[in-house]
Design a protein around this motif. Structure first.
Motif, mmCIF file in Angstrom:
data_model
loop_
_atom_site.group_PDB
_atom_site.id
_atom_site.type_symbol
_atom_site.label_atom_id
_atom_site.label_comp_id
_atom_site.label_asym_id
_atom_site.label_seq_id
_atom_site.Cartn_x
_atom_site.Cartn_y
_atom_site.Cartn_z
ATOM 1 N N LEU A 7 -3.017 -7.162 24.991
ATOM 2 C CA LEU A 7 -3.625 -6.128 24.146
ATOM 3 C C LEU A 7 -3.164 -6.289 22.705
ATOM 4 O O LEU A 7 -1.996 -6.080 22.399
ATOM 5 C CB LEU A 7 -3.181 -4.736 24.613
ATOM 6 N N ASP A 8 -4.079 -6.653 21.791
ATOM 7 C CA ASP A 8 -3.716 -6.647 20.375
ATOM 8 C C ASP A 8 -3.750 -5.217 19.861
ATOM 9 O O ASP A 8 -2.931 -4.811 19.050
ATOM 10 C CB ASP A 8 -4.707 -7.486 19.563
ATOM 11 N N LEU A 9 -4.733 -4.473 20.320
ATOM 12 C CA LEU A 9 -4.882 -3.062 19.943
ATOM 13 C C LEU A 9 -4.682 -2.215 21.204
ATOM 14 O O LEU A 9 -5.034 -2.654 22.299
ATOM 15 C CB LEU A 9 -6.289 -2.807 19.378
ATOM 16 N N PRO A 10 -4.170 -0.992 21.052
ATOM 17 C CA PRO A 10 -3.889 -0.178 22.247
ATOM 18 C C PRO A 10 -5.135 0.512 22.806
ATOM 19 O O PRO A 10 -5.121 1.708 23.089
ATOM 20 C CB PRO A 10 -2.864 0.837 21.720
ATOM 21 N N ILE A 11 -6.203 -0.263 22.959
ATOM 22 C CA ILE A 11 -7.477 0.313 23.412
ATOM 23 C C ILE A 11 -8.029 -0.492 24.588
ATOM 24 O O ILE A 11 -8.222 -1.715 24.492
ATOM 25 C CB ILE A 11 -8.542 0.285 22.277
ATOM 26 N N VAL A 12 -8.279 0.198 25.685
ATOM 27 C CA VAL A 12 -8.939 -0.413 26.847
ATOM 28 C C VAL A 12 -10.293 0.275 26.990
ATOM 29 O O VAL A 12 -10.374 1.503 26.925
ATOM 30 C CB VAL A 12 -8.103 -0.195 28.129
ATOM 31 N N ALA A 13 -11.352 -0.520 27.137
ATOM 32 C CA ALA A 13 -12.668 0.076 27.432
ATOM 33 C C ALA A 13 -12.700 0.338 28.926
ATOM 34 O O ALA A 13 -12.474 -0.572 29.730
ATOM 35 C CB ALA A 13 -13.780 -0.882 27.041
ATOM 36 N N ALA A 14 -12.957 1.578 29.305
ATOM 37 C CA ALA A 14 -13.006 1.904 30.728
ATOM 38 C C ALA A 14 -14.132 1.116 31.392
ATOM 39 O O ALA A 14 -15.178 0.902 30.779
ATOM 40 C CB ALA A 14 -13.258 3.398 30.907
ATOM 41 N N PRO A 15 -13.894 0.704 32.643
ATOM 42 C CA PRO A 15 -15.020 0.131 33.390
ATOM 43 C C PRO A 15 -15.995 1.262 33.681
ATOM 44 O O PRO A 15 -15.582 2.324 34.147
ATOM 45 C CB PRO A 15 -14.362 -0.376 34.681
ATOM 46 N N MET A 16 -17.262 1.093 33.391
ATOM 47 C CA MET A 16 -18.232 2.171 33.632
ATOM 48 C C MET A 16 -19.429 1.608 34.395
ATOM 49 O O MET A 16 -20.383 1.097 33.788
ATOM 50 C CB MET A 16 -18.673 2.806 32.308
ATOM 51 N N ALA A 17 -19.338 1.705 35.730
ATOM 52 C CA ALA A 17 -20.440 1.209 36.560
ATOM 53 C C ALA A 17 -21.706 1.946 36.163
ATOM 54 O O ALA A 17 -21.710 3.165 36.046
ATOM 55 C CB ALA A 17 -20.118 1.439 38.029
ATOM 56 N N GLY A 18 -22.759 1.208 35.909
ATOM 57 C CA GLY A 18 -24.021 1.825 35.512
ATOM 58 C C GLY A 18 -24.182 1.917 34.002
ATOM 59 O O GLY A 18 -25.266 2.253 33.521
ATOM 60 N N ALA A 19 -23.133 1.635 33.242
ATOM 61 C CA ALA A 19 -23.240 1.731 31.781
ATOM 62 C C ALA A 19 -22.637 0.513 31.069
ATOM 63 O O ALA A 19 -23.128 0.100 30.013
ATOM 64 C CB ALA A 19 -22.564 3.000 31.275
ATOM 65 N N THR A 20 -21.585 -0.061 31.642
ATOM 66 C CA THR A 20 -20.961 -1.221 30.982
ATOM 67 C C THR A 20 -21.841 -2.456 31.171
ATOM 68 O O THR A 20 -22.364 -2.692 32.253
ATOM 69 C CB THR A 20 -19.579 -1.503 31.603
ATOM 70 N N THR A 21 -21.961 -3.224 30.105
ATOM 71 C CA THR A 21 -22.674 -4.511 30.179
ATOM 72 C C THR A 21 -21.683 -5.620 29.843
ATOM 73 O O THR A 21 -20.643 -5.358 29.209
ATOM 74 C CB THR A 21 -23.807 -4.566 29.135
ATOM 75 N N PRO A 22 -21.985 -6.870 30.213
ATOM 76 C CA PRO A 22 -21.117 -7.978 29.785
ATOM 77 C C PRO A 22 -20.935 -8.001 28.266
ATOM 78 O O PRO A 22 -19.854 -8.308 27.764
ATOM 79 C CB PRO A 22 -21.857 -9.214 30.298
ATOM 80 N N ARG A 23 -21.967 -7.638 27.521
ATOM 81 C CA ARG A 23 -21.847 -7.604 26.045
ATOM 82 C C ARG A 23 -20.806 -6.598 25.597
ATOM 83 O O ARG A 23 -20.059 -6.828 24.648
ATOM 84 C CB ARG A 23 -23.196 -7.237 25.406
#
Ligand SMILES: Cc1cc2nc3c(=O)[nH]c(=O)nc-3n(C[C@H](O)[C@H](O)[C@H](O)COP(=O)(O)O)c2cc1C
Length: 358
Positions: A7-23
């Protein structure tokens, strides 16, 4: 000890089934955070394809996320009753009522085998503790593991089995709530209370999730001892989000003022925008346990999306979703960090001035 090397920045994008895309996964990782690819509802072939798509967009580490935990046994009669209860919704949407209740088509072992073969930097999971061989396999492959906890007890249980970090999920959180030791009523702790309780209970890194809508909340959870903030709803409206047009329309409306925890769509509690389906089905006896209800309601949710009918759709969102902005994910990540710095400096200023007066 409380570090996560990727982690360079203290931010994790939550996994969101139905909303997260590979992009979206790649954009967050490229911005210096950690993107998370949810594959809990995917077949092994799709898991391989999605991971390859992310790898085509970033060379940086990212997490792959699965649902663990045992599937609750259900009788054919229970399934049939829950299936029958959906007949009026299918009629309202003009879709056929299948002769047989749609069944769960997925198998955790096969899904995990696909993840393991792809060897992502991080494997995150929710709904419980995987069997020891799963964690052993991650350890041997050098895959960092993140489990989900809704209480300090669950964080301790995850640390005991050797998980590398724990994501504690507060009551505010959008989507499914991952409690596994106690009933949901005893696992509904706000993020502000949960993070310090968990930080004091374990020595592995703690990620904070639930209601983190902007940089002010990022600063708050870091001050509480979290290593990073895991944000979900704040990214739902971003340009790379896969949220459907009808879901986006509702997320950008006043309807987001009313989110609720409900099990009517999947059989497990999840937080989403309140609608007619939730109001009518809540308390109904004919709701199959997770994951069966998810598969039963799938055609209803798909048809509602295709027809733009939010009244029959699951629209997962957290209590702070009104803060979400329709910007590129990289801009949201950058703003989360810049605004967290400003919030921390403002808080520090208040404390310094208070000290001078004292
Ligand atoms: C649309 C949506 C889908 C989600 N899907 C998953 C998932 O597949 N796996 C998982 O571990 N968590 C899932 N979550 C929960 C998030 O990991 C996280 O706990 C939550 O988004 C944090 O709260 P926030 O939405 O207020 O930021 C989902 C959340 C949302 C909003």
């Amino acid at each position: 000890m409380r570090t996560m090397p990727f982690l360079d920045l203290p931010i994790v994008a939550a996994p969101m089934a139905g909303a997260t895309t590979p992009r979206l996964v790649a954009a967050v990782s490229n911005a210096g955070g950690l993107g998370s690819l949810p594959v809990g509802y995917e077949t092994p072939a799709a898991i391989h394809a999605l991971i390859a798509q992310v790898r085509g967009l970033t060379a940086r580490p990212f997490a792959v996320n699965l649902f663990v935990g045992t599937s609750v046994a259900v009788t054919a009669a229970e399934l049939e009753r829950a299936h029958e209860r959906l007949r009026p919704y299918r009629a309202a949407l003009g879709i056929p009522h299948p002769a047989q209740p749609p069944a769960n088509a997925l198998n955790f072992d096969e899904q995990f085998a696909a993840v393991l073969q792809a060897r992502p930097a991080v494997f995150s999971f929710t709904f419980g503790i995987p069997e020891p061989w799963v964690l052993d396999a991650c350890r041997s492959a050098g895959i960092f593991t993140i489990g989900t906890a809704k209480t300090a007890d669950e964080a301790v249980a995850l640390e005991r089995v050797g998980v590398d970090a724990v994501c504690v999920q507060g009551y505010e959180a959008g989507g499914h709530h991952g409690s596994f030791l106690a009933p949901i009523e005893d696992s509904s702790i706000g993020t502000l209370a949960l993070v310090p309780l968990a930080v004091d209970a374990v020595s592995i890194p703690v990620l904070a999730a639930g209601g983190i809508g902007d940089g002010r909340a990022v600063a708050a959870v870091l001050a509480l001892g979290a290593t990073a903030a895991q944000v979900g709803s704040a990214l739902l409206l971003c340009e790379e989000s896969g949220a459907s047009p009808v879901y986006r329309r509702v997320l950008a409306s006043d309807a987001v003022k009313r989110t609720t925890l409900t099990r009517v769509f999947s059989g497990r509690h999840a937080r989403g925008v309140r609608n007619r389906f939730i109001d009518e089905m809540s308390g109904a006896a004919e709701i199959a346990p997770y994951p069966h209800q998810h598969w039963l309601t799938r055609d209803v949710r798909s048809a509602a999306t295709a027809q733009g009918r939010p009244e029959y759709l699951s629209m997962w969102a957290g209590q702070a979703v009104a803060l979400a902005k329709p910007l590129p994910a990289a801009a949201i990540v950058a703003a989360l960090v810049a605004d967290a710095r400003a919030a921390a400096a403002a808080a520090s200023g208040i404390l310094v001035r208070a000290g001078q007066r004292a």
